[in-house]
Each structure stands twice: as C-alpha cells, then as structure tokens.
Design a protein around this motif. Structure first.
Motif, short mmCIF file in Angstrom:
data_model
loop_
_atom_site.label_atom_id
_atom_site.label_comp_id
_atom_site.label_asym_id
_atom_site.label_seq_id
_atom_site.Cartn_x
_atom_site.Cartn_y
_atom_site.Cartn_z
N PHE A 104 0.82 -1.21 0.00
CA PHE A 104 0.00 0.00 0.00
C PHE A 104 0.85 1.26 0.00
O PHE A 104 0.37 2.33 -0.36
CB PHE A 104 -1.08 0.02 1.11
N THR A 148 1.23 1.69 -3.74
CA THR A 148 -0.04 2.19 -4.28
C THR A 148 -0.16 3.69 -4.04
O THR A 148 -0.52 4.47 -4.94
CB THR A 148 -1.22 1.47 -3.63
N LEU A 193 -3.77 -2.33 -1.96
CA LEU A 193 -4.45 -1.47 -2.93
C LEU A 193 -5.53 -0.64 -2.25
O LEU A 193 -5.65 0.57 -2.49
CB LEU A 193 -5.06 -2.32 -4.06
#
Length: 427
Positions: A66, A69, A126
């Motif tokens: 993440f 992301t 994500l």
C-alpha cells in the motif's frame, strides 16, 4: 493590517466564534476520516499476525504494497486536487472508499489472506493506498487550502483528526479481542458519516472566486507538469526532499511498533489492549499539540519547526532502541504526540511560503506523501527482515542514525527566506 493578520492576534475562542460552518464541517470530516482509518489500521500488524500467522517480513510486504499504491496515486491526487481547487469530486471518491471498508475487509481481504498471502496482501495494500495512505494527503491539502480562503488555521482543523484517532484506538484493542470485525464495522460507519458531512460542505462559487482571485493577485500559475519540472530544478526543493527522507522514517518505525510493544507482555490479548490505551494517550497528547502547533510555528518559523520535529523523531526512535522496560518504551512512544503536529504544520507553512501556494496540494502529495511512501515501500520489508533477525532495538538504532544525518544536513540546506509578499504567520 489585513484581516488575516488581525485574526492571528485573536484568542482561539474569539477565532472559533468568528468561523463559519465550513471550519466545523471540515474538522468533523477529519475526525471521522481518522476514526475510519484507525478502525482498520491501528492494530493491522497484530491482526495479521494473530489471525493469519504472518511473520514480520510478510507483514512488511503488505505495508510495502500500500506504500507503492500511495506512491503512484499521490502525484495524481495532488494534480487533480490542484485543478479542482475547492471542488469536492476527489473527496467524494475518498468518502466512498471509506464507506466500503468493512465489507471489503470481511468479504474480500480475509478470504484472500486465507487462500494466498501474497494476493491477500496486494488486495489489502491497494485498498489502503487508495483510501487512506494517499487519501489523507488529499484531505489535508484540501483542508489547508480551504482554510486559507475561509480564514482558519489548518492546524486547528487537523487537531480534530488527531482526536478522532485517539478516541478510536482507545477501544480498538478491546474490540479486536472480542471480534476484529467490530473495528471494520466502525470504519464503515465513520466513512458514511464522512460522506454525509462532505455533502453538507459549502463549496459555492463564492469560495472558488476567492481562491481564484487570490491566485491571480499573486500572479501564480496553476499546477501543471511543467511547474513540477521547474520544481525539480530548484535546490530549495531538493533541500525539502532531504528533510522528508529523514521524516519518512517515523512511518516505517510505527508500522510494526505494536508488535514490539505487545511482545513485552506474556498475554498477547492484554498487550493489544494496553497498546490501544497507549496509542489513545499518545494521540490525545497529539491533539493538544496540534492545537498549539500553529502558534508555536508562527513564532519560531517553519524551518525551525521542521528541525525541532526531526530532532524529536531522532530521540523517539533512538530511545526506543535503548530502553527496555514496558513503561520506558511507552513513555518514549508518547514523544510522537508533539512530533507529528510539528511535522505537518511546519511542512505546510514551509511549502506555502517558499513555493507557489497554488501548487500546495501537488507539492505536499509529491514531496511529502509520495516520497514518504517510496521510503516506506523500500524499507518496510527490509525493516521486517531486520526485526526478525536483528531484533527491534538494533533496527531502531539504525533508523535513528539515518534521521540524525538528514537532520544535520537540513539545518544547513533549508532556508529561512520566504516568497515576496508572504509571511508564515499569515497562513
């Protein structure tokens, strides 16, 4: 004397009386954003370890996903928000993501983690990147920009976000011992409230005209890729990058600190509950410091605020590797309280007085959020490996040494010179 200058000399009570509903709505939005974030993130490492038996390296991989992301999304979010100015399209998207937290965790992430750790970690990463890791930068930059038009200090709105985190982590340690799904339900409820508050927010043409008028009067250009290219040619921008490299270490440090703290207890459930109380205490301190930070930074200057923030960070991370008792570790963790407000308030005041204020969202999301995610993405798995093989204490000492180096460089590289026509106390 301008109206804004006069406002800085009023007491906080007088300022509150003169504020419109926009301040209270944005403060409430920050509050519930952080409630939602804390519900699904504050005990994430404990949840992954206890219920899915992930080790430090695997947990670090999830954090790295993440971070990557958010790394990709941060410049996109920044460019979009700078173009939107005060329009709410991006904020609506973030609100939808928050409201979907509970169902996504329960019906998508959990089955995937049981089937394939890598796929589950990617799915988790994500979502966290889209909703929170990049979302918070967009919301903070939006609030700071709105405050410049509506006439309130960013720090006085941001403190409600801190309070939201504090009030949530006080119970997440209890709820995870009952049923971790309760924390995810809490995140979703907070996300729905965030969305409703956003609908109520006034972003009329009057506010947009004020912002555009401010840009035109300062002969400022809109954010563009060309402007970002010009930033990369400025030594002052790279000085900021050096400081951010060091400050990014606090995110890597915090990711698995809960594992370290919980490991000091014979009973993991008791450790998780005590960590919730510790985190709550720390964030209540952070709330008070966030209220005070604008006054302090206006007094000492943005550069000194950044140096003080990174010095506190060095002490916190370094002492975590030197002390051993549970109470001493807890006391050191509380230094997070004054550190984070000084980081955020000083950084916003620095970039809006040394660079084009019209690009504040882009600079914040690229120079701060994006770079922080690069550091986190690269170092999260490495730190997880070191935790498993060297131990937490030695890893923290290495982190502290890096922060010390960047702090020393920043003392000489950061500038006290502001843009013509800007004053730090006016922001």
């Amino acid at each position: 004397m301008s109206d804004v200058q006069a406002t800085t000399k009023k007491s906080f009570v007088e300022i509150l009386k003169g504020m419109g509903k926009e301040y209270y709505l944005l403060s409430a939005m920050l509050f519930f954003f952080f409630v939602s974030w804390a519900g699904c993130y504050s005990l994430l490492a404990v949840w992954l370890q206890r219920f899915f038996e992930l080790n430090g390296a695997q947990i670090g991989f999830a954090y790295g996903v993440f971070s990557i992301t958010a790394l990709v999304l941060s410049p996109v979010y920044g460019m979009v928000q700078d173009r939107l100015i005060l329009r709410r399209h991006l904020m609506f998207f973030v609100g939808v993501m928050l409201a979907l937290c509970g169902p996504y965790y329960i019906f998508i992430i959990e089955p995937l983690l049981r089937t394939n750790v890598i796929v589950g970690s990617v799915a988790l990463g994500l979502y966290m990147g889209f909703a929170f890791q990049a979302g918070i930068g967009a919301l903070e930059s939006y609030t700071e920009r709105f405050g410049r038009v509506a006439g309130f200090e960013f720090g006085h709105a941001r403190m409600w976000g801190t309070l939201g985190w504090a009030s949530t982590v006080a119970i997440t340690g209890i709820l995870i011992n009952i049923d971790p799904h309760y924390n995810f339900y809490l995140s979703t409820i907070a996300g729905v409230i965030f969305f409703v508050l956003l609908i109520m927010l006034n972003t009329s043409e009057e506010f947009s005209r004020k912002m555009l008028a401010q840009y035109k009067s300062d002969n400022q250009k809109k954010s563009s890729f060309g402007e970002i290219g010009n930033l990369l040619k400025m030594p002052a921008f790279w000085a900021v990058i050096v400081w951010v490299l060091g400050s990014s270490m606090y995110g890597v440090y915090d990711q698995q600190f809960m594992r370290y703290f919980v490991s000091k207890f014979a009973d993991e459930a008791q450790g998780a509950q005590m960590y919730g109380f510790l985190n709550s205490t720390q964030v209540f301190i952070e709330t008070i410091c966030t209220f005070l930070a604008p006054f302090v930074v206006n007094k000492i200057g943005a550069k000194n605020g950044l140096i003080i923030a990174s010095t506190i960070m060095f002490c916190r991370i370094g002492l975590s590797g030197l002390v051993d008792s549970t109470w001493a570790i807890a006391a050191v963790k509380l230094l997070h309280g004054p550190e984070v407000p000084m980081v955020i308030v000083s950084f916003f005041k620095y970039i809006t007085t040394r660079f084009n204020p019209a690009m504040s969202a882009t600079i914040y999301l690229v120079a701060f959020t994006m770079l922080s995610q690069i550091v986190s993405a690269v170092l999260a798995p490495v730190a997880g490996y070191f935790y498993d093989n060297m131990g937490f204490a030695h890893t923290y000492l290495l982190m502290a040494a890096f922060v010390l180096c960047t702090t020393i460089v920043s003392i000489f590289a950061l500038t006290n010179k502001t843009l013509p026509g800007t004053k730090e106390a006016n922001i």
